[in-house]
Scaffold this motif. Structure first.
Motif, PDB file in Angstrom:
ATOM      1  N   MET A  41       2.834  -3.892   5.512  1.00 43.76           N
ATOM      2  CA  MET A  41       1.910  -4.636   4.653  1.00 43.76           C
ATOM      3  C   MET A  41       0.494  -4.249   5.033  1.00 43.76           C
ATOM      4  O   MET A  41      -0.139  -4.879   5.887  1.00 43.76           O
ATOM      5  CB  MET A  41       2.114  -6.150   4.803  1.00 43.76           C
ATOM      6  N   SER A  42       0.021  -3.174   4.464  1.00 39.48           N
ATOM      7  CA  SER A  42      -1.281  -2.647   4.842  1.00 39.48           C
ATOM      8  C   SER A  42      -1.933  -2.006   3.626  1.00 39.48           C
ATOM      9  O   SER A  42      -1.248  -1.454   2.751  1.00 39.48           O
ATOM     10  CB  SER A  42      -1.127  -1.620   5.957  1.00 39.48           C
ATOM     11  N   ASN A  43      -3.267  -2.039   3.617  1.00 42.94           N
ATOM     12  CA  ASN A  43      -4.003  -1.367   2.564  1.00 42.94           C
ATOM     13  C   ASN A  43      -4.100   0.140   2.815  1.00 42.94           C
ATOM     14  O   ASN A  43      -4.515   0.880   1.913  1.00 42.94           O
ATOM     15  CB  ASN A  43      -5.418  -1.944   2.435  1.00 42.94           C
ATOM     16  N   ALA A  44      -3.720   0.574   4.013  1.00 41.25           N
ATOM     17  CA  ALA A  44      -3.827   1.995   4.342  1.00 41.25           C
ATOM     18  C   ALA A  44      -2.656   2.411   5.230  1.00 41.25           C
ATOM     19  O   ALA A  44      -2.796   2.604   6.453  1.00 41.25           O
ATOM     20  CB  ALA A  44      -5.157   2.282   5.035  1.00 41.25           C
ATOM     21  N   PRO A  45      -1.450   2.577   4.635  1.00 36.10           N
ATOM     22  CA  PRO A  45      -0.302   3.004   5.440  1.00 36.10           C
ATOM     23  C   PRO A  45      -0.529   4.385   6.054  1.00 36.10           C
ATOM     24  O   PRO A  45      -1.183   5.248   5.459  1.00 36.10           O
ATOM     25  CB  PRO A  45       0.846   3.050   4.421  1.00 36.10           C
ATOM     26  N   ALA A  46      -0.009   4.583   7.230  1.00 34.77           N
ATOM     27  CA  ALA A  46      -0.111   5.890   7.904  1.00 34.77           C
ATOM     28  C   ALA A  46       0.942   6.836   7.333  1.00 34.77           C
ATOM     29  O   ALA A  46       1.819   6.433   6.556  1.00 34.77           O
ATOM     30  CB  ALA A  46       0.075   5.710   9.396  1.00 34.77           C
ATOM     31  N   ILE A  71       4.536  -1.966  -0.747  1.00 33.17           N
ATOM     32  CA  ILE A  71       4.746  -2.456  -2.122  1.00 33.17           C
ATOM     33  C   ILE A  71       3.601  -3.432  -2.396  1.00 33.17           C
ATOM     34  O   ILE A  71       3.458  -4.447  -1.706  1.00 33.17           O
ATOM     35  CB  ILE A  71       6.104  -3.160  -2.287  1.00 33.17           C
ATOM     36  N   LYS A  72       2.803  -3.124  -3.415  1.00 32.81           N
ATOM     37  CA  LYS A  72       1.550  -3.853  -3.589  1.00 32.81           C
ATOM     38  C   LYS A  72       1.198  -3.959  -5.076  1.00 32.81           C
ATOM     39  O   LYS A  72       1.639  -3.155  -5.901  1.00 32.81           O
ATOM     40  CB  LYS A  72       0.435  -3.109  -2.830  1.00 32.81           C
ATOM     41  N   LYS A  73       0.338  -4.969  -5.423  1.00 29.32           N
ATOM     42  CA  LYS A  73      -0.061  -5.119  -6.825  1.00 29.32           C
ATOM     43  C   LYS A  73      -1.044  -4.045  -7.253  1.00 29.32           C
ATOM     44  O   LYS A  73      -0.996  -3.557  -8.389  1.00 29.32           O
ATOM     45  CB  LYS A  73      -0.704  -6.495  -7.060  1.00 29.32           C
ATOM     46  N   LYS A  74      -1.960  -3.702  -6.382  1.00 25.49           N
ATOM     47  CA  LYS A  74      -2.956  -2.696  -6.736  1.00 25.49           C
ATOM     48  C   LYS A  74      -3.523  -2.082  -5.457  1.00 25.49           C
ATOM     49  O   LYS A  74      -3.460  -2.677  -4.373  1.00 25.49           O
ATOM     50  CB  LYS A  74      -4.082  -3.309  -7.569  1.00 25.49           C
ATOM     51  N   ILE A  75      -4.067  -0.877  -5.592  1.00 21.56           N
ATOM     52  CA  ILE A  75      -4.722  -0.191  -4.487  1.00 21.56           C
ATOM     53  C   ILE A  75      -6.224  -0.435  -4.646  1.00 21.56           C
ATOM     54  O   ILE A  75      -6.829  -0.016  -5.645  1.00 21.56           O
ATOM     55  CB  ILE A  75      -4.416   1.322  -4.504  1.00 21.56           C
ATOM     56  N   ASP A  76      -6.808  -1.111  -3.685  1.00 17.92           N
ATOM     57  CA  ASP A  76      -8.210  -1.504  -3.816  1.00 17.92           C
ATOM     58  C   ASP A  76      -8.991  -1.207  -2.533  1.00 17.92           C
ATOM     59  O   ASP A  76     -10.004  -1.841  -2.254  1.00 17.92           O
ATOM     60  CB  ASP A  76      -8.322  -2.982  -4.172  1.00 17.92           C
ATOM     61  N   ARG A  77      -8.523  -0.217  -1.764  1.00 12.67           N
ATOM     62  CA  ARG A  77      -9.211   0.117  -0.516  1.00 12.67           C
ATOM     63  C   ARG A  77     -10.522   0.842  -0.789  1.00 12.67           C
ATOM     64  O   ARG A  77     -11.515   0.649  -0.100  1.00 12.67           O
ATOM     65  CB  ARG A  77      -8.293   0.997   0.349  1.00 12.67           C
TER      66      ARG A  77
END
Length: 634
Positions: A59-64, A70-76
């Protein structure tokens, strides 16, 4: 965890959408029979995929590298695009974000649990986006469809997925055919590029759709959309042209806005729809086709593109059914609601394009049926109103003008109707009868509305009220013998005549203000009467005539018996008279008693000095006080 939705039609689109297919279905596609969209939920992150991937869930905005989420949107943000899940109209849907491993290999694999049809061609499609705005290793993916035993049925490689200035979902797809008795397959997605800087991607909306015969549909031989009016008395024919096997079975479906519904009795390539059976709304129709042996499985059916029938509500003009109009009044035609156009017709070739036309000064020739035709959104409707022209009542009154004396009454008479209304109400015994008694205090114009139950006519009656003849002879008067006086007679009332009685000593007894010169007391009467026969009246005035006084201006009270006393002749005629004598200093030297009216030149029994004295005589007769001087000599 993957999620499969059966028989759901989804239009796939996004911010910028491209489609890339290695093969294209030459026939018609059915609804998605497999749809993997990674679920949806209230949380920012969705559940992990379990055994469907060997990558690690985080559960991360920036997986290695080698991780996914699994996420609703990418907002990094930099260096990645902002991008939301692809599933249309599903803000709570999830996508799969992958940071590819350093080593190429399978990063997603799942057995499709949906039972497919044997020997049937399907379209595989998936939506993919390169997350990197620029630079970096570009994702390169291979999609494989295999049997459960890993026999490859079809494969497709995307090649390097380029960077883009804007976030860009791109659909990749190809066809595969189930062979033999194969009804279950696997999906394998392979990362072909190396890990490290870049090779970051998102995946969403994986679908299978059956590819069947080529089907084209049309309405009434050519139209894809037809607009009709509600309750239109016609039939609509929708036909399907099918290119493919002769061993096909068909079923028509309709979508009224809540999803596709089977029309179970419509199983040929043509459907005939009575237009009047369709309420207002939009209706889509399509035909399903599949081999007879496979038709009962939704996974085998191809569907035509939809044609649309739009049923426009017919306008519903509402008018009053009957209008009764009195002759000479106005006919007001009107239809409720709004429309694009109006067309009125009626008696005497009447025509109008107004919504609410007006016919002034209605006559008997205007009676009859009026019809309005309205058009709204291309649909028309008709309504009718019957107009009856009613004759006015023959209103009559006995007289348009009557006269009464003040304080009396008269009965008014009206006729010609079934009901009556008099105005004003002042002075009337009733206002709703034909013959009220009128007792106005002043001249009044009465109107009576005579009605026959529908129409009314108005008549007027003037009640002239003559005022009473009133006499006022004025206040009583008094004069000195030989004088004259003008009588102050006054009269009031309408059309009056008058005279004085008696006429003795009057210069003109027919005058209102005659001159009177009586020699003695007299009473005059002012007589007044009305020329209209109204009661008269009288009024009296008394004129008193007093003797003329002779007042000496000198006395010589020396005792010689001549002119010793101040004596006023005729004073005895004024028994109420008062006398006062004062000296030049205003000191009183004499005042009369009730009997003593004569002055002997003394004050308190002593002779007053020779000189001038002043007298004041109040006769109490209504005349002014008499004043003068008297000289005392010796």
């Amino acid at each position: 965890m993957s999620k499969t939705i059966f028989a759901v039609f989804l239009c796939c689109f996004s911010c910028c959408i491209n489609n890339t297919f290695s093969q294209t279905c030459q026939g018609s596609l059915g609804d998605p029979v497999v749809h993997i969209d990674f679920g949806r939920g209230d949380d920012t992150f969705g559940p992990e995929l379990g055994s469907n991937t060997k990558y690690q869930y985080i559960m991360s905005n920036a997986p290695a590298d080698g991780y996914y989420t699994i996420k609703k949107k990418i907002d990094r943000g930099d260096p990645w695009h902002f991008i939301s899940n692809h599933t249309p109209d599903d803000p709570d849907g999830y996508l799969m974000m992958v940071n590819a491993s350093y080593s190429p290999g399978i990063f997603y694999e799942t057995i499709v649990t949906t039972e497919l049809c044997a020997n049937t061609t399907y379209e595989f499609a998936a939506w993919v986006a390169n997350l990197m705005k620029s630079g970096g290793i570009k994702p390169n993916i291979t999609f494989q469809i295999t049997t459960i035993n890993d026999q490859i049925l079809s494969t497709y490689n995307t090649g390097d997925i380029p960077n883009s200035v804007e976030s860009t979902w791109k659909q990749y797809g190809f066809l595969f055919t189930t062979i033999g008795n194969v009804t279950q397959v696997k999906i394998k997605i392979v990362n072909n590029a190396l890990g490290g800087s870049g090779n970051d991607l998102v995946l969403d909306d994986i679908t299978f759709r059956p590819c069947g015969p080529k089907i084209s549909t049309s309405i009434d031989n050519g139209q894809q959309e037809k607009i009709i009016c509600e309750n239109e008395n016609t039939s609509i024919t929708i036909s399907a042209n099918v290119e493919g096997s002769a061993n096909l079975r068909y079923l028509w479906q309709r979508n009224s806005g809540n999803g596709w519904v089977d029309l179970n009795n419509e199983t040929t390539t043509q459907i005939i729809i009575p237009a009047q059976t369709l309420p207002p709304g939009n209706y889509q129709y399509r035909i399903l086709a599949a081999e007879i042996n496979n038709f009962n499985s939704p996974s085998c059916r191809a569907a035509s593109s939809a044609v649309t029938i739009q049923v426009t509500p017919s306008p519903k003009p509402i008018v009053v059914s009957q209008q009764n109009v009195c002759i000479g009044n106005t006919i007001n035609l009107d239809v409720n609601g709004t429309a694009d156009s109006y067309s009125w017709t009626g008696p005497n070739n009447y025509r109008s394009n107004l919504k609410s036309p007006v016919i002034e000064n209605a006559s008997a020739a205007d009676a009859g049926t009026y019809q309005v035709s309205i058009i709204s959104k291309g649909c028309s409707a008709i309504a009718q109103i019957n107009v009856s022209i009613i004759a006015l009542p023959l209103a009559e009154v006995d007289a348009s003008s009557v006269s009464i004396c003040e304080g009396t009454s008269v009965t008014l008479h009206a006729s010609g109707g079934s009901s009556y209304k008099w105005m004003p109400s002042e002075g009337l015994s009733a206002t709703d009868i034909p013959n009220p008694i009128a007792s106005p205090g002043i001249t009044t114009v009465y109107s009576v509305s005579v009605s026959n139950g529908v129409c009314e006519a108005i008549k007027y009656v003037i009640v002239n009220v003559f005022r009473k003849a009133e006499a006022d002879a004025g206040k009583d008067r008094s004069i000195i013998e030989g004088q004259s006086i003008t009588l102050n007679g006054k009269v009031s009332g309408d059309h009056v005549r008058y005279f004085w009685t008696p006429s003795n000593f009057l210069d003109d007894p027919s005058k209102l203000n005659p001159t009177a010169s009586p020699p003695q007391h007299i009473t005059y009467t002012l007589n007044v009467w009305s020329e209209e026969g109204c009661p008269g009246s009288t009024s009296d005035v008394s004129v008193k005539v007093y003797k003329k006084l002779e007042i000496p201006n000198t006395i010589t009270p020396n005792g010689d018996g001549i002119n010793d006393v101040w004596n006023i002749a005729a004073l005895e005629a004024y028994p109420e008279a008062e006398i006062k004598i004062v000296n030049r200093y205003g000191e009183r030297v004499f005042s009369s008693a009730s009997d003593a009216k004569n002055w002997d030149g003394k004050y308190k029994g002593v002779n007053v000095p020779v000189g001038t004295y002043y007298y004041m005589i109040d006769l109490h007769s209504g005349q002014k006080i008499i004043t003068g001087s008297i000289t005392v000599l010796r």
